[in-house]
Design a protein around this motif. Structure first.
Motif, PDB file in Angstrom:
ATOM      1  N   ALA A 198       7.312   1.236   7.282  1.00  9.62           N
ATOM      2  CA  ALA A 198       7.377   2.182   6.122  1.00  9.62           C
ATOM      3  C   ALA A 198       6.059   2.404   5.530  1.00  9.62           C
ATOM      4  O   ALA A 198       5.377   1.419   5.262  1.00  9.62           O
ATOM      5  N   LYS A 199       5.549   3.496   5.540  1.00  4.59           N
ATOM      6  CA  LYS A 199       4.009   3.903   5.172  1.00  4.59           C
ATOM      7  C   LYS A 199       3.833   3.225   3.793  1.00  4.59           C
ATOM      8  O   LYS A 199       2.644   2.680   3.288  1.00  4.59           O
ATOM      9  N   ALA A 200       4.623   3.632   2.882  1.00  2.96           N
ATOM     10  CA  ALA A 200       4.521   3.179   1.349  1.00  2.96           C
ATOM     11  C   ALA A 200       4.581   1.894   1.260  1.00  2.96           C
ATOM     12  O   ALA A 200       3.687   1.193   0.460  1.00  2.96           O
ATOM     13  N   GLU A 201       5.242   0.914   2.135  1.00  3.79           N
ATOM     14  CA  GLU A 201       5.343  -0.424   1.935  1.00  3.79           C
ATOM     15  C   GLU A 201       3.905  -0.858   2.482  1.00  3.79           C
ATOM     16  O   GLU A 201       3.428  -2.063   2.034  1.00  3.79           O
ATOM     17  N   ARG A 204       1.139   0.616   2.489  1.00  4.54           N
ATOM     18  CA  ARG A 204      -0.048   0.600   1.594  1.00  4.54           C
ATOM     19  C   ARG A 204       0.127  -0.136   0.390  1.00  4.54           C
ATOM     20  O   ARG A 204      -0.864  -0.829  -0.095  1.00  4.54           O
ATOM     21  N   LEU A 205       1.250  -0.505  -0.080  1.00  3.21           N
ATOM     22  CA  LEU A 205       1.550  -1.451  -1.226  1.00  3.21           C
ATOM     23  C   LEU A 205       0.955  -2.902  -0.557  1.00  3.21           C
ATOM     24  O   LEU A 205       0.397  -3.545  -1.540  1.00  3.21           O
ATOM     25  N   TRP A 224      -4.731   4.053  -4.868  1.00  3.20           N
ATOM     26  CA  TRP A 224      -3.897   4.372  -3.720  1.00  3.20           C
ATOM     27  C   TRP A 224      -2.747   3.789  -3.450  1.00  3.20           C
ATOM     28  O   TRP A 224      -2.162   4.425  -2.622  1.00  3.20           O
ATOM     29  N   ALA A 225      -2.508   2.819  -4.144  1.00  4.20           N
ATOM     30  CA  ALA A 225      -1.096   2.227  -3.917  1.00  4.20           C
ATOM     31  C   ALA A 225      -0.038   2.863  -4.495  1.00  4.20           C
ATOM     32  O   ALA A 225       0.097   3.554  -5.369  1.00  4.20           O
ATOM     33  N   PRO A 226       1.409   2.755  -3.794  1.00  8.19           N
ATOM     34  CA  PRO A 226       2.241   3.369  -4.439  1.00  8.19           C
ATOM     35  C   PRO A 226       2.950   2.414  -5.871  1.00  8.19           C
ATOM     36  O   PRO A 226       2.547   1.560  -5.623  1.00  8.19           O
ATOM     37  N   THR A 231       5.492   0.002  -7.368  1.00  7.55           N
ATOM     38  CA  THR A 231       6.129  -1.001  -6.638  1.00  7.55           C
ATOM     39  C   THR A 231       7.694  -0.751  -6.835  1.00  7.55           C
ATOM     40  O   THR A 231       8.431  -1.474  -6.203  1.00  7.55           O
ATOM     41  N   PRO A 258       9.489   0.413  -2.357  1.00  9.86           N
ATOM     42  CA  PRO A 258       8.829   0.821  -0.893  1.00  9.86           C
ATOM     43  C   PRO A 258       9.232  -0.055   0.049  1.00  9.86           C
ATOM     44  O   PRO A 258       9.249  -1.438  -0.102  1.00  9.86           O
ATOM     45  N   ASP A 274      14.367   6.357  -0.754  1.00 10.68           N
ATOM     46  CA  ASP A 274      14.318   7.723  -1.234  1.00 10.68           C
ATOM     47  C   ASP A 274      15.173   8.392  -1.614  1.00 10.68           C
ATOM     48  O   ASP A 274      15.431   9.593  -2.021  1.00 10.68           O
TER      49      ASP A 274
END
Length: 333
Positions: A84-87, A89-90, A150-152, A154, A165, A171
């Motif tokens: 998962a991209k959001a995870e 980045r986090l 830059w991070a989504p 939490t 994420p 979503d």
């Protein structure tokens, strides 16, 4: 892949500090981490089966940064990218914020390593990547705040539910779970188990039934279970960070409700759902009921018929099927 980590540390030019804790974010079970000094490694893994594998191998493990003081700092960090991209980045941003030395980022091409590298190059200086075995590893200096924006976030919100994420259906409400929730009868029995409870959508539907006295939410993802704790505030709910395939119920269970996972990689793995079915049959009372939803193409009816006296499809569409199984058959070990 651990081979890329070895290359980075042995010949690639990345030097670990001589002292201090090394955080390893989200390594899946089976990775060879022998390139790292084991006595200094802290595994941060929210997935219970992988957590248990590293704990059994003698590593110090925690389910996530929330178990540490906010001021905790690492000498170095390694981030294994989740899908998962959001995870992803986090995790990279969290590693950067709490690491004073190098932050290594490792991932396969299908894990989005190129996208993460491209994004980081816009906001911080990174090493040249090392490519090997259909993936890459690179590193950058931690201890800066460049990644904060830059991070989504939490956590997020879906139809009034808290998500995070990387958790399943982060979503939006999963349509299969929604179909199962609509198909559940008003009377479910006194004690119910929600296997693979996620962030708690199905559990919230179950607890609208007055007949339920106790509900066990069993979830292997610690992050998802934390969301469930915030979403399901009913005193009848009991939360278990556990692999549903091996979880032992504290007492009799009248009903199991589940939307079991069917893959851990990009390919379908029907044996996961089959293992959930076996676990459900083993924990139910003799007159117990199983309510489950699955993708239409997954071949669960055979194992259901082997483990239950009666199996009926009670709802469905072109994508999903809701199955009701009754009276589990006992299988000798």
């Amino acid at each position: 892949m651990s081979l890329r980590l070895s290359l980075a540390l042995e010949t690639g030019g990345c030097v670990l500090p001589d002292a201090g804790r090394i955080a390893v974010f989200a390594p899946r079970a089976g990775l060879d981490l022998s390139a790292l000094p084991k006595e200094r490694v802290l595994i941060l893994q929210p997935l219970r089966p992988d957590f248990e594998a590293y704990e059994a191998a003698g590593f110090t493990c925690l389910p996530g940064l929330s178990a540490l003081p906010p001021e905790e700092s690492f000498a170095a960090a390694v981030v294994y990218l989740p899908r998962a991209k959001a995870e992803a980045r986090l995790l990279v941003a969290q590693a950067a914020a709490q690491t004073s030395g190098p932050v290594l980022v490792d991932g396969g091409k299908t894990d989005g390593i190129d996208s993460i590298l491209k994004g980081l190059r816009k906001i911080t200086e990174t090493s040249a990547p090392i490519s090997k075995a259909h993936g890459k590893i690179f590193w950058f200096q931690g201890g800066n705040n460049a990644l904060v924006d830059w991070a989504p976030a939490t956590s997020g919100e879906v139809d009034g539910f808290v998500t995070a994420p990387g958790v399943f259906s982060a979503d939006g409400v999963d349509p299969a779970s929604a179909l199962l929730g609509e198909s559940l009868p008003q009377k479910l029995g006194a004690t119910v188990a929600d296997l693979g409870a996620g962030w708690g959508y199905l559990s919230a539907q179950i607890l609208t039934r007055d007949s339920v006295k106790d509900l066990h939410l069993v979830e292997a993802d610690h992050v998802a279970l934390d969301c469930a704790r915030r979403n399901v505030l009913d005193a009848r709910a009991h939360f278990h960070w556990a692999d549903a395939r091996s979880w032992k119920a504290p007492g009799q269970v009248n009903t199991v409700v589940m939307n079991p996972p069917f893959h851990t990689t990009r390919s379908a793995e029907p044996e996961l759902g089959q293992a959930f079915i076996a676990a459900a049959a083993n924990m139910l009372v003799a007159s117990g009921h199983l309510w489950m939803v699955a993708n239409r193409h997954l071949p669960y009816e055979t194992v259901l018929s082997a483990r239950f006296a009666a199996v009926t499809e009670v709802a469905g569409n072109t994508r999903f099927k809701v199955l009701h199984a009754q009276r589990p058959r006992r299988v000798k070990p």
